[in-house]
Design an enzyme around this catalytic site. Structure first.
Site, PDB file in Angstrom:
ATOM      1  N   ARG A  36       0.432 -65.676  62.640  1.00  0.00           N
ATOM      2  CA  ARG A  36      -0.324 -64.602  61.972  1.00  0.00           C
ATOM      3  C   ARG A  36      -1.643 -65.070  61.362  1.00  0.00           C
ATOM      4  O   ARG A  36      -2.231 -64.384  60.531  1.00  0.00           O
ATOM      5  CB  ARG A  36       0.508 -63.905  60.899  1.00  0.00           C
ATOM      6  CG  ARG A  36       1.740 -63.278  61.494  1.00  0.00           C
ATOM      7  CD  ARG A  36       2.279 -62.141  60.675  1.00  0.00           C
ATOM      8  NE  ARG A  36       3.316 -61.490  61.447  1.00  0.00           N
ATOM      9  CZ  ARG A  36       4.536 -61.990  61.585  1.00  0.00           C
ATOM     10  NH1 ARG A  36       4.864 -63.117  60.984  1.00  0.00           N
ATOM     11  NH2 ARG A  36       5.427 -61.366  62.333  1.00  0.00           N
TER      12      ARG A  36
ATOM     13  N   LYS B 152     -16.874 -64.335  66.284  1.00  0.00           N
ATOM     14  CA  LYS B 152     -16.286 -63.580  67.400  1.00  0.00           C
ATOM     15  C   LYS B 152     -15.399 -64.524  68.206  1.00  0.00           C
ATOM     16  O   LYS B 152     -15.821 -65.619  68.564  1.00  0.00           O
ATOM     17  CB  LYS B 152     -17.383 -63.038  68.312  1.00  0.00           C
ATOM     18  CG  LYS B 152     -18.063 -61.796  67.827  1.00  0.00           C
ATOM     19  CD  LYS B 152     -18.903 -61.241  68.972  1.00  0.00           C
ATOM     20  CE  LYS B 152     -19.762 -60.093  68.521  1.00  0.00           C
ATOM     21  NZ  LYS B 152     -20.625 -59.607  69.623  1.00  0.00           N
TER      22      LYS B 152
ATOM     23  N   GLU C 230     -31.210 -69.124  74.466  1.00  0.00           N
ATOM     24  CA  GLU C 230     -30.673 -68.440  73.277  1.00  0.00           C
ATOM     25  C   GLU C 230     -31.477 -68.848  72.032  1.00  0.00           C
ATOM     26  O   GLU C 230     -31.643 -68.054  71.101  1.00  0.00           O
ATOM     27  CB  GLU C 230     -29.190 -68.752  73.071  1.00  0.00           C
ATOM     28  CG  GLU C 230     -28.263 -68.191  74.152  1.00  0.00           C
ATOM     29  CD  GLU C 230     -27.914 -66.699  73.993  1.00  0.00           C
ATOM     30  OE1 GLU C 230     -28.444 -66.034  73.081  1.00  0.00           O
ATOM     31  OE2 GLU C 230     -27.110 -66.213  74.806  1.00  0.00           O
TER      32      GLU C 230
ATOM     33  N   LYS D 112     -29.147 -66.760  63.391  1.00  0.00           N
ATOM     34  CA  LYS D 112     -27.856 -66.124  63.659  1.00  0.00           C
ATOM     35  C   LYS D 112     -27.134 -65.852  62.341  1.00  0.00           C
ATOM     36  O   LYS D 112     -26.558 -64.787  62.132  1.00  0.00           O
ATOM     37  CB  LYS D 112     -27.007 -66.999  64.582  1.00  0.00           C
ATOM     38  CG  LYS D 112     -25.610 -66.430  64.805  1.00  0.00           C
ATOM     39  CD  LYS D 112     -25.276 -66.126  66.244  1.00  0.00           C
ATOM     40  CE  LYS D 112     -24.009 -65.297  66.367  1.00  0.00           C
ATOM     41  NZ  LYS D 112     -23.237 -65.539  67.572  1.00  0.00           N
TER      42      LYS D 112
ATOM     43  N   GLU E  68     -21.020 -56.234  63.780  1.00  0.00           N
ATOM     44  CA  GLU E  68     -21.877 -55.588  64.773  1.00  0.00           C
ATOM     45  C   GLU E  68     -21.891 -54.069  64.698  1.00  0.00           C
ATOM     46  O   GLU E  68     -21.438 -53.372  65.597  1.00  0.00           O
ATOM     47  CB  GLU E  68     -21.500 -56.031  66.201  1.00  0.00           C
ATOM     48  CG  GLU E  68     -22.527 -55.559  67.214  1.00  0.00           C
ATOM     49  CD  GLU E  68     -22.507 -56.351  68.523  1.00  0.00           C
ATOM     50  OE1 GLU E  68     -21.839 -57.384  68.576  1.00  0.00           O
ATOM     51  OE2 GLU E  68     -23.180 -55.914  69.444  1.00  0.00           O
TER      52      GLU E  68
ATOM     53  N   ARG F 298     -26.780 -56.495  63.834  1.00  0.00           N
ATOM     54  CA  ARG F 298     -26.307 -57.560  64.711  1.00  0.00           C
ATOM     55  C   ARG F 298     -26.704 -57.319  66.166  1.00  0.00           C
ATOM     56  O   ARG F 298     -26.761 -58.228  66.974  1.00  0.00           O
ATOM     57  CB  ARG F 298     -24.782 -57.737  64.566  1.00  0.00           C
ATOM     58  CG  ARG F 298     -24.261 -59.022  65.221  1.00  0.00           C
ATOM     59  CD  ARG F 298     -22.888 -59.421  64.715  1.00  0.00           C
ATOM     60  NE  ARG F 298     -22.406 -60.565  65.495  1.00  0.00           N
ATOM     61  CZ  ARG F 298     -21.405 -61.330  65.121  1.00  0.00           C
ATOM     62  NH1 ARG F 298     -20.767 -61.122  63.995  1.00  0.00           N
ATOM     63  NH2 ARG F 298     -21.017 -62.340  65.874  1.00  0.00           N
TER      64      ARG F 298
ATOM     65  N   ASN G 121     -28.703 -59.165  70.747  1.00  0.00           N
ATOM     66  CA  ASN G 121     -28.541 -58.832  72.166  1.00  0.00           C
ATOM     67  C   ASN G 121     -29.854 -58.729  72.926  1.00  0.00           C
ATOM     68  O   ASN G 121     -29.866 -58.247  74.051  1.00  0.00           O
ATOM     69  CB  ASN G 121     -27.755 -57.527  72.313  1.00  0.00           C
ATOM     70  CG  ASN G 121     -26.280 -57.751  72.073  1.00  0.00           C
ATOM     71  OD1 ASN G 121     -25.770 -58.836  72.320  1.00  0.00           O
ATOM     72  ND2 ASN G 121     -25.601 -56.734  71.578  1.00  0.00           N
TER      73      ASN G 121
ATOM     74  N   HIS H  68     -29.848 -59.338  76.585  1.00  0.00           N
ATOM     75  CA  HIS H  68     -28.452 -59.301  77.025  1.00  0.00           C
ATOM     76  C   HIS H  68     -28.088 -58.015  77.751  1.00  0.00           C
ATOM     77  O   HIS H  68     -27.125 -57.989  78.494  1.00  0.00           O
ATOM     78  CB  HIS H  68     -27.510 -59.490  75.834  1.00  0.00           C
ATOM     79  CG  HIS H  68     -27.450 -60.909  75.353  1.00  0.00           C
ATOM     80  ND1 HIS H  68     -28.546 -61.568  74.875  1.00  0.00           N
ATOM     81  CD2 HIS H  68     -26.419 -61.801  75.290  1.00  0.00           C
ATOM     82  CE1 HIS H  68     -28.208 -62.797  74.522  1.00  0.00           C
ATOM     83  NE2 HIS H  68     -26.918 -62.974  74.775  1.00  0.00           N
TER      84      HIS H  68
ATOM     85  N   HIS I 271     -26.483 -59.173  80.914  1.00  0.00           N
ATOM     86  CA  HIS I 271     -25.066 -58.964  81.229  1.00  0.00           C
ATOM     87  C   HIS I 271     -24.895 -58.266  82.569  1.00  0.00           C
ATOM     88  O   HIS I 271     -24.004 -58.596  83.346  1.00  0.00           O
ATOM     89  CB  HIS I 271     -24.395 -58.117  80.146  1.00  0.00           C
ATOM     90  CG  HIS I 271     -24.047 -58.895  78.913  1.00  0.00           C
ATOM     91  ND1 HIS I 271     -24.094 -58.329  77.654  1.00  0.00           N
ATOM     92  CD2 HIS I 271     -23.640 -60.171  78.735  1.00  0.00           C
ATOM     93  CE1 HIS I 271     -23.743 -59.243  76.757  1.00  0.00           C
ATOM     94  NE2 HIS I 271     -23.466 -60.373  77.390  1.00  0.00           N
TER      95      HIS I 271
ATOM     96  N   HIS J 178     -25.059 -67.917  81.684  1.00  0.00           N
ATOM     97  CA  HIS J 178     -25.334 -66.853  80.723  1.00  0.00           C
ATOM     98  C   HIS J 178     -26.790 -66.875  80.221  1.00  0.00           C
ATOM     99  O   HIS J 178     -27.497 -65.867  80.266  1.00  0.00           O
ATOM    100  CB  HIS J 178     -24.353 -66.962  79.554  1.00  0.00           C
ATOM    101  CG  HIS J 178     -24.622 -65.983  78.466  1.00  0.00           C
ATOM    102  ND1 HIS J 178     -24.437 -64.627  78.631  1.00  0.00           N
ATOM    103  CD2 HIS J 178     -25.106 -66.159  77.206  1.00  0.00           C
ATOM    104  CE1 HIS J 178     -24.790 -64.016  77.507  1.00  0.00           C
ATOM    105  NE2 HIS J 178     -25.192 -64.916  76.633  1.00  0.00           N
TER     106      HIS J 178
END
Ligand SMILES: NC(=O)c1ccc[n+]([C@@H]2O[C@H](COP(=O)([O-])OP(=O)(O)OC[C@H]3O[C@@H](n4cnc5c(N)ncnc54)[C@H](O)[C@@H]3O)[C@@H](O)[C@H]2O)c1
Ligand SMILES: [Zn+2]
Length: 365
Positions: free
Chosen positions: A122, A144, A186, A228, A238, A242, A246, A249, A253, A266
Site C-alpha cells: 500500500r 508521475k 527536453e 520542471k 497537471e 503543468r 508538453n 509533445h 507523441h 522520445h
C-alpha cells in the site's frame, strides 16, 4: 553540490546534482531517512554492472542493508508483469513497509520503480537516481509513475513524489550518443517554456555540451530541473500550468505513435514537435519569424533527427484521439518569446497539416 528544491502539496524534496555524487548517494539518503535500514535498488542488469557498485559501496560504508532487484530493460517491458515480478522479488528479499526503493536507471526504470513503490504494501518511499539525460532533466522529477498497456503508453499509473532525486551527470558518459542528444531536447524545451538563459546557454555552448563536459552538464541539468520543479510545484497533478511541459509533445507523441515507437526516440519526436509548434505560432502571429527561426536553428544544431515520413492527415487523426484531449480540444503549447509560451486550443486543422508537411519537407533538405 547543487540543490534544487521541489515543493508540491503532497511533499517537498530536493534534487542533488553533482558530477560523482553517486558514490555519496548512501550518505545523502541516510541523512534524509536515518531510521531506514533496508534499501531495494531497482535497476536493469546493464546499469547494475556499470554503476551498481558505486551505489552499493556507499550503502556498505554505512552498514545499511541493501539488495538489488533486477528488472527487464526497455520500453517494451514497462508492464504490469515486470512490476509483479519485482514485487515478488522484494517480498522474497524481505522488504517490508519501512523499506525504501532506490530507482537506478532511465525513465523506464524510474516510472516502474515509482509505480511499484506507490503500491508495494500500500505504498512505501522511493528515491530517484536517474541515469539518462532525459530522466535527469525531466522524468525523475514530478512524481508521475506508470506502466504501459497493449492499448497505449503510461495508461496505468499513479502520482508519487520521490523523497529525493540524486543526479550524477558523470554516469552520462556511458549513455549512447543518440540517447544523450534526445535528452538535450527536453532541456531545450525547458528553456523555451520558461528560462531563456537555458536556451541561450544551449545556443552558445553546443560543443561543450556535446562533449559532455561535467560543469556544462551540471548547470544545464540543474536549471532544467528548476524549470520542471517550478511548474510541478505550481500544478502537481497537471490541471493547468503543468501543460506547458508538453511543448513539442502534442505533435511529438503523434509522431512516435504513428511510427509505432520504432522510428524516433522520445526527445527526437519532441524536437520535431517544437519545430512544428514554432511554425504554427508564426502562422497564427503569436510570435515573430526571428524567434521561430532561433528555435528551429537551436533544434537542428543538436541534430541529426530521424526523418519525418508520415501522412499529415494521420497525425491530425491521432491528435484528436490523444488521451490528453479529454475535454475534446487539442491543447497546443506555442512559443511567444524564448522563455514564454501559451496554451492554445484554437489551432486550426489546416495549420497542423501544413506544419507536418513542412517537417516532411525539412526532413528532405
Ligand atoms: N514520469 C515522467 O514524468 C516521465 C517524463 C518523461 C518520460 N518518462 C518515461 O521515460 C521513459 C523513457 O526514459 P529514457 O529515455 O530514460 O529511456 P530508458 O529508461 O529506456 O533508457 C534508455 C536506454 O539507456 C540505457 N541506459 C540508461 N542509463 C544509461 C547509462 N548511464 N549508460 C548507458 N546506458 C544507459 C537503458 O538501460 C536503456 O536501454 C518512457 O517510458 C517515458 O514514458 C516519464
Ligand atoms: Zn517528454
Amino acid at each position: 553540490l547543487i540543490r534544487v528544491s521541489i515543493q508540491t502539496a503532497s511533499q517537498s524534496y530536493d534534487a542533488l546534482i553533482e558530477s560523482g555524487v553517486l558514490r555519496s548517494a548512501g550518505v545523502y539518503i541516510n541523512e534524509l531517512m536515518p531510521k531506514v535500514q533496508r534499501f531495494y535498488i531497482v535497476t536493469v542488469p546493464k546499469l547494475r554492472k556499470l554503476y551498481g557498485k558505486h551505489l552499493s559501496d556507499s550503502f556498505k560504508g554505512l552498514k545499511l542493508d541493501h539488495h538489488f532487484v533486477e528488472i527487464a530493460d526497455g520500453e517494451r517491458r514497462k508492464t504490469l508483469a515486470t512490476i509483479e515480478a519485482a514485487g515478488s522479488r522484494m517480498v522474497k528479499l524481505g522488504a517490508d513497509r519501512n523499506s525504501v526503493i532506490v530507482a537506478l536507471g532511465g525513465g523506464v526504470v524510474g516510472d516502474m520503480a515509482g509505480f511499484l513503490a506507490s503500491i508495494y504494501m500500500r505504498g512505501i518511499s522511493f528515491v530517484q537516481v536517474p541515469t539518462t539525460l532525459l530522466a535527469q532533466v525531466d522524468a525523475s522529477v514530478g512524481g508521475k509513475t506508470g506502466v504501459n498497456l497493449e492499448e497505449g503508453k503510461n495508461l496505468l499509473g499513479t502520482f508519487l513524489q520521490p523523497k529525493m532525486v540524486i543526479v550524477d551527470p558523470a554516469v552520462l558518459r556511458s549513455l549512447p550518443e543518440r540517447e544523450f542528444r534526445s535528452g538535450l531536447f527536453e532541456a531545450l524545451k525547458a528553456g523555451i517554456i520558461q528560462d531563456a538563459r537555458i536556451f541561450e546557454f544551449m545556443e552558445q555552448n553546443r560543443d561543450k555540451i556535446l562533449a559532455r563536459e561535467p560543469a556544462a552538464l551540471e548547470w544545464l541539468i540543474a536549471e532544467s530541473v528548476r524549470v520542471k520543479a517550478s511548474v510541478v510545484s505550481a500544478d502537481e497533478q497537471e490541471h493547468g500550468l503543468r501543460r506547458i511541459l508538453n511543448l513539442g509533445h502534442t505533435i511529438g507523441h503523434a509522431l512516435e505513435a504513428e511510427t509505432e515507437y520504432k522510428h524516433f526516440l522520445h526527445g527526437e519526436a519532441v524536437a520535431w514537435g517544437m519545430v512544428a509548434a514554432a511554425m504554427i505560432a508564426v502562422g497564427l502571429q503569436l510570435t515573430d519569424t526571428r524567434t521561430a527561426q532561433r528555435i528551429i536553428s537551436a533544434v537542428f544544431s543538436y541534430a541529426p533527427l530521424p526523418k519525418v515520413d508520415v501522412r499529415p492527415k494521420a497525425i491530425l487523426k491521432r491528435l484528436t484521439s490523444d488521451k490528453k484531449t479529454v475535454d475534446g480540444k487539442v491543447h497546443f503549447i506555442l512559443p511567444r518569446e524564448i522563455g514564454k509560451v501559451e496554451v492554445n486550443s484554437e489551432v486550426p486543422e489546416r495549420a497542423v497539416l501544413q506544419a507536418v508537411e513542412e517537417l516532411r519537407y525539412l526532413s528532405q533538405a
